[in-house]
Design an enzyme around this catalytic site. Structure first.
Site, PDB file in Angstrom:
ATOM      1  CG  ASP A  82      -1.862   1.081   1.524  1.00 61.99           C
ATOM      2  OD1 ASP A  82      -2.782   1.134   0.000  1.00 61.99           O
ATOM      3  OD2 ASP A  82      -1.431   2.536   1.936  1.00 61.99           O
ATOM      4  CG  ASP A 106      -6.829  -0.046  -0.821  1.00 68.08           C
ATOM      5  OD1 ASP A 106      -6.758   0.657   0.369  1.00 68.08           O
ATOM      6  OD2 ASP A 106      -5.425   0.497  -1.447  1.00 68.08           O
ATOM      7  CB  THR A 130      -1.905   5.946  -1.615  1.00 67.47           C
ATOM      8  OG1 THR A 130      -1.654   4.548  -1.683  1.00 67.47           O
ATOM      9  CG2 THR A 130      -3.287   6.159  -1.016  1.00 67.47           C
ATOM     10  CB  THR A 131       0.841   2.854  -5.870  1.00 65.48           C
ATOM     11  OG1 THR A 131       0.981   2.631  -4.632  1.00 65.48           O
ATOM     12  CG2 THR A 131       2.081   2.342  -5.834  1.00 65.48           C
TER      13      THR A 131
HETATM   14  N1  LIG Z   1      -5.313  -8.058 -13.879  1.00 69.45           N
HETATM   15  C1  LIG Z   1      -4.652  -6.333 -14.022  1.00 69.45           C
HETATM   16  N2  LIG Z   1      -3.772  -5.579 -14.865  1.00 69.45           N
HETATM   17  C2  LIG Z   1      -3.510  -5.112 -14.795  1.00 69.45           C
HETATM   18  N3  LIG Z   1      -3.589  -3.980 -14.371  1.00 69.45           N
HETATM   19  C3  LIG Z   1      -4.130  -3.864 -13.431  1.00 69.45           C
HETATM   20  C4  LIG Z   1      -4.556  -4.810 -12.666  1.00 69.45           C
HETATM   21  N4  LIG Z   1      -5.664  -4.393 -11.604  1.00 69.45           N
HETATM   22  C5  LIG Z   1      -5.383  -3.818 -10.464  1.00 69.45           C
HETATM   23  N5  LIG Z   1      -4.810  -3.316 -12.102  1.00 69.45           N
HETATM   24  C6  LIG Z   1      -3.642  -1.682 -12.277  1.00 69.45           C
HETATM   25  O1  LIG Z   1      -3.181  -1.591 -10.795  1.00 69.45           O
HETATM   26  C7  LIG Z   1      -3.111  -0.115 -10.558  1.00 69.45           C
HETATM   27  C8  LIG Z   1      -3.438  -0.006  -9.371  1.00 69.45           C
HETATM   28  O2  LIG Z   1      -1.747  -0.719  -8.797  1.00 69.45           O
HETATM   29  P1  LIG Z   1      -2.121  -0.012  -7.300  1.00 69.45           P
HETATM   30  O3  LIG Z   1      -3.643  -0.816  -6.655  1.00 69.45           O
HETATM   31  O4  LIG Z   1      -0.603  -1.120  -6.106  1.00 69.45           O
HETATM   32  O5  LIG Z   1      -1.753   1.014  -6.473  1.00 69.45           O
HETATM   33  P2  LIG Z   1      -2.923   2.485  -6.407  1.00 69.45           P
HETATM   34  O6  LIG Z   1      -3.983   1.966  -6.116  1.00 69.45           O
HETATM   35  O7  LIG Z   1      -1.978   3.092  -7.244  1.00 69.45           O
HETATM   36  O8  LIG Z   1      -1.777   2.611  -5.046  1.00 69.45           O
HETATM   37  P3  LIG Z   1      -2.636   1.727  -3.516  1.00 69.45           P
HETATM   38  O9  LIG Z   1      -3.624   0.674  -3.413  1.00 69.45           O
HETATM   39  O10 LIG Z   1      -1.426   1.442  -2.661  1.00 69.45           O
HETATM   40  O11 LIG Z   1      -3.040   3.201  -2.512  1.00 69.45           O
HETATM   41  C9  LIG Z   1      -4.174   0.808 -11.121  1.00 69.45           C
HETATM   42  O12 LIG Z   1      -3.497   1.295 -12.455  1.00 69.45           O
HETATM   43  C10 LIG Z   1      -4.887  -0.511 -11.890  1.00 69.45           C
HETATM   44  O13 LIG Z   1      -5.476  -0.739 -12.562  1.00 69.45           O
HETATM   45 MG   LIG Z   2      -4.737  -0.388  -5.220  1.00 70.46          MG
END
Ligand SMILES: Nc1ncnc2c1ncn2[C@@H]1O[C@H](COP(=O)(O)OP(=O)(O)OP(=O)(O)O)[C@@H](O)[C@H]1O
Ligand SMILES: [Mg+2]
Length: 557
Positions: free
Chosen positions: A67, A398, A100-101
């Site tokens: 996260d 989340d 957030t990432t």
């Molecule tokens: N199966 C998938 N294939 C490709 N991309 C995906 C898949 N599932 C999720 N994503 C993408 O991954 C990204 C989100 O990644 P992640 O959840 O690690 O980071 P975040 O949401 O930015 O931050 P955090 O969840 O740490 O608050 C988004 O761009 C989402 O569309």
């Molecule tokens: Mg996320």
């Protein structure tokens, strides 16, 4: 360093001795590098194939997480510009609970691209104007591209919850299915509709963790579960049609603050004295029974004598409940938290269909179900260890947040870097209409967005350059929902394979990242006061607080 020079070239001292000042490009570059360094750390944890970070605090406690907000918070960053990115992730978390990432990574990339322009002697104010224009356009395009959904459709909501969970510890399999479904059910249960307005308070969803079994054994309970047991073996373990009293004062005789001496000269006096204590406790219990309470949850202690009186009256009681649990119970059951038992009346009691102690993994927990207010639910999660449970809790935060976002604003976008690729192409077109050097800034903004699909491709084992080329080709032929499917490593239609995200999260990512980048780009002067001199050890009375964490000793619940 603390000098300034007048137009006649006379040096004047304007700052305190020891202050440090950096100006112009040097200040800007240092800030950009520091902020970019934070973003670099987060890059590898983006997306479903992103890796986790292990963080060890100064006490040796370990957190393993993916996260973004948690990583940057626990990194204890010191450099002020880098700290701004920490703030970005915090703000992103508070606003929408996910992304957030992405927000930090994008802010870092915007700064990185700005740095290229600075090297080419583009003035920061031009970059700022260009970025502002690009942001406004991007936001408009995103909103237009979003798809309206039916926010009561459980399957659609489940897809969104799954996308949020997919990048976390529960990335695949039946645990992902069941946790996504529970997140949706929990949010639909706690939503409040008044005059066409929907309100969702995430505080109404309690997450309770218990070691043992596996993630598959998670349960959604329509009610409140508290980590307490029935305090006396003689009490009932199950009460139907419960009338609940919530007390935040002890069922004990409170010791006086001052030291007092009582002179007892005969055994009779001794007995009378002890009887007096017993009488007070009995009266307290009698009062509870008289108003009709059959369940008592006390935030403080319950004396042994009071316990046996309560047991005799058939009242189920638990003690030392957490304040936050008391508040949840109050909201769920309609009970008022009472301090003075004398003032307790029937109206202060809350109701629930059932209060029952159940054994979960060799420990007992109190389940309060069928509450007066049905908008109170608990997710009881199971897992083999504390670190896993903590990460599951963060992941659920989340998934609950994204479902909440989309129920409040039922517009979605494809995931997998599709919107970023779409914006890249559209902003490049827009840049041609901007003209001047600002055009360059708009182009860099557009390129910065590609950091998201590029990382997703890289973590999926693809060659990012190839993948981006394929992705762009799709978007150029108007297939705007194509993104990188990190699991299969192919470029696919994200809507078709159900990888979707709330518009709210994406807009907020764009907003927080741009704001942070602009804030840092606007700084051209860093004036740092010298750190306070340390008191010599053992010197004087002022040293008492030395080495104490911020906030001193307070903070006990
Ligand atoms: N199966 C998938 N294939 C490709 N991309 C995906 C898949 N599932 C999720 N994503 C993408 O991954 C990204 C989100 O990644 P992640 O959840 O690690 O980071 P975040 O949401 O930015 O931050 P955090 O969840 O740490 O608050 C988004 O761009 C989402 O569309
Ligand atoms: Mg996320």
């Amino acid at each position: 360093m603390a000098l300034a020079t007048t137009s006649q070239g006379i040096p004047v001292l304007i700052l305190k001795e020891g202050s440090k000042r950096t100006t112009g490009r040097e200040a800007l570059r240092t800030n950009i590098l520091a902020a970019y360094a934070v973003a670099e750390v987060l890059k590898s944890s983006l997306g479903p194939r992103g890796l986790d970070k292990m963080l060890i605090d100064s006490f040796g406690d370990v957190t393993i997480t993916n996260d973004g907000a948690t990583i940057v918070k626990d990194m204890e960053v010191e450099q002020p510009a880098a700290k701004m990115l920490v703030e970005v992730s915090k703000a992103q978390d508070a606003e929408v609970g996910d992304g957030t990432t992405s927000a930090v990574v994008l802010a870092g990339e915007l700064l990185n691209k700005a740095n290229t322009l600075l090297e080419d002697n583009v003035h920061p104010s031009i970059i700022i104007d260009g970025y502002r224009k690009a942001y406004a356009k991007a936001n408009e395009l995103l909103t237009k591209a979003a798809k309206q959904i039916d926010s009561s459709n459980v399957e659609t909501l489940k897809e969104i919850a799954k996308t949020a969970l997919a990048s976390k510890i529960v990335s695949t399999g039946s645990a992902l299915e069941s946790l996504a479904e529970m997140s949706v059910k929990a949010i639909l249960q706690v939503q409040e509709k008044t005059d066409g307005q929907v309100k969702i308070d995430l505080d109404n969803v309690k997450i309770e963790k218990r070691k043992g079994e596996s993630l598959l054994e998670a349960q959604l309970i329509l009610g409140v579960v508290i980590d307490k047991e029935v305090v006396h073996p003689g009490m009932p373990k199950r009460v139907e049609k419960a009338k609940i009293a919530l007390l935040d004062s002890p069922l004990e005789i409170e010791k006086t603050e001052m030291t007092a001496k009582i002179q007892i000269t005969s055994p009779e006096q001794m007995r009378a004295f002890l009887d007096q204590e017993t009488t007070i406790l009995r009266e307290m219990v009698q009062k509870l029974a008289k108003v009709g309470a059959n369940v008592v949850i006390c935030q403080k202690g319950i004396d042994d004598v009071a316990q046996s009186y309560l047991a005799k009256s058939g009242i189920l009681a638990a003690r030392r409940a957490k304040r936050s649990d008391m508040e949840k119970l109050s909201r769920a059951t309609g009970a008022r938290i009472v301090t003075a038992i004398d003032d307790l009346s029937e109206d202060d009691l809350g109701t629930a269909d059932l209060v029952e102690e159940r054994r979960i993994a060799n420990e007992k927990m109190l389940f309060v179900e069928g509450c007066k207010n049905p908008r109170a639910v608990t997710l009881l999660v199971r897992g083999s260890g504390e670190m896993i449970l903590d990460e599951v809790e963060r992941s659920l935060h989340d998934s609950l947040s994204v479902v909440r976002n989309v129920v409040l604003d039922p517009r979605i976008l494809p995931g997998g870097g599709a919107p970023e690729a779409y914006l890249n192409i559209k902003l490049k077109e827009y840049a041609n209409t901007v003209g001047g050097k600002e055009q360059l800034a708009v182009q860099e903004f557009a390129d910065a967005l590609l950091v998201v699909p590029s990382i997703l491709a890289e973590t999926a084992g693809l060659d990012p350059i190839d993948a981006l080329a394929q992705l762009k080709a799709k978007h150029e032929s108007n297939n705007s929902s194509y993104g990188v499917d990190a699991l299969s490593g192919q470029i696919k239609d994200m809507y078709k394979i159900g990888i979707t995200e709330p518009l709210r999260v994406k807009s907020q990512v764009l907003k927080s990242a741009t704001e942070a980048a602009l804030l840092i780009l606007k700084i051209d002067d860093v004036i740092a006061a010298s750190p306070p001199k340390k008191e010599p050890k053992g010197g004087g009375a002022g040293g008492a607080g030395e080495g104490m964490p911020e906030g001193g000793m307070g903070g006990y619940d």
